[in-house]
Scaffold this active site. Structure first.
Site, PDB file in Angstrom:
ATOM      1  N   CYS A 125       0.847  -1.196   0.000  1.00 20.41           N
ATOM      2  CA  CYS A 125       0.000   0.000   0.000  1.00 20.41           C
ATOM      3  C   CYS A 125       0.889   1.254   0.000  1.00 20.41           C
ATOM      4  CB  CYS A 125      -0.960  -0.046   1.180  1.00 20.41           C
ATOM      5  SG  CYS A 125      -2.305   1.151   1.096  1.00 20.41           S
ATOM      6  N   ASP A 183      -7.756  -3.440  -8.148  1.00 25.20           N
ATOM      7  CA  ASP A 183      -7.434  -2.460  -7.101  1.00 25.20           C
ATOM      8  C   ASP A 183      -7.863  -1.069  -7.554  1.00 25.20           C
ATOM      9  OD1 ASP A 183      -6.327  -0.743  -5.251  1.00 25.20           O
ATOM     10  OD2 ASP A 183      -4.311  -1.594  -5.339  1.00 25.20           O
ATOM     11  N   HIS A 214      -7.111  -4.683  -3.786  1.00 21.46           N
ATOM     12  CA  HIS A 214      -6.150  -4.010  -2.928  1.00 21.46           C
ATOM     13  C   HIS A 214      -6.013  -4.771  -1.609  1.00 21.46           C
ATOM     14  CE1 HIS A 214      -3.782  -0.548  -1.678  1.00 21.46           C
ATOM     15  NE2 HIS A 214      -4.425  -0.553  -0.524  1.00 21.46           N
TER      16      HIS A 214
END
Length: 246
Positions: A125, A183, A214
């Protein structure tokens, strides 16, 4: 290998930074890997991921990425309150502060007698973004960046010429990028933008897009993909062993 843990507070240009150390219990000389977390800092899934990497023969250093903005030891929850606070911290901290954080970890690593002074980075991330940014430093020889957010958009706080995307050409080591096609944080157009830049700058990179959402590495929640996560650990370990262990 079995893994032991410890912690250390490092002095940075923006204050004290707590780092968590995961390393093999067996005495030896090992490469180091800096592991950048999500916006939630050292959650249980991040701790387990760090232990998995360390068990393959690495000294893993996990910093509290928002140490300036929270009391030491702060862990945010995987809920709306935690997400809102983490995003607030992400939009508050200047990108250049991560550079001084990195230097503090490199300096600390150089004091350790049981490392070979070779350092890689991995992140998920925002941590994927920070792993990419860390790769700009000449000491970072290998980087593994998982679904790196805010890289294509130049939106994190920084002067225009300090945005990570604009400094990709400075990366000299090997860098791998992994993306989830489902994502929403990094849409197809953003991935294309990054890929074209890597090609333009003739970087030593590998690129993988998978059918995943994600945070598919996080072993909590419905987005977790255990099979894909296992493959990514294997790929990351293979990269670090090849580049850092020789």
């Amino acid at each position: 290998m079995q893994v032991k843990t410890s912690k250390v507070d490092l002095t940075t240009a923006t204050g004290s930074m707590r780092c968590y150390i995961y390393e093999p219990s067996v005495q030896g000389i090992y490469p180091s890997v800096i592991f950048y977390s999500e916006i939630f800092q050292l959650t249980a899934p991040i701790s387990r991921s760090a232990a998995i990497i360390a068990s393959h023969g690495f000294v893993v250093i996990v910093p509290e990425v928002f140490h300036e903005l929270n009391p030491i030891g702060t862990v945010l929850g995987y809920d709306d309150e935690g997400k809102n606070k983490g995003n607030q911290d992400k939009w508050t901290k200047n990108l250049t502060s991560y550079d001084s954080d990195l230097q503090a970890m490199i300096d600390f690593n150089d004091t350790l007698v049981h490392t070979n002074n070779k350092i890689g980075v991995i992140g998920v991330c925002i941590g994927g973004h920070l792993a990419c940014r860390a790769a700009i430093h000449s000491r970072i020889k290998a980087a593994f960046c998982l679904y790196a957010t805010d890289l294509h958009s130049d939106t994190l706080p920084a002067n225009e010429n300090q945005q990570t995307f604009r400094r990709l050409s400075e990366i000299k080591g090997e860098i791998h990028f992994v993306w989830g096609k489902q994502d929403p944080h990094v849409p197809k157009e953003g991935r294309i933008k990054i890929y074209q830049a890597l090609q333009q700058h003739e970087l030593n990179f590998q690129w993988l897009e998978v059918n995943a959402e994600h945070a598919f590495m996080r072993d909590e929640g419905e987005r977790y993909d255990p099979a894909l996560a296992m493959t990514m650990y294997q790929n990351a370990v293979a990269l670090f062993q090849r580049v850092l262990s020789s």
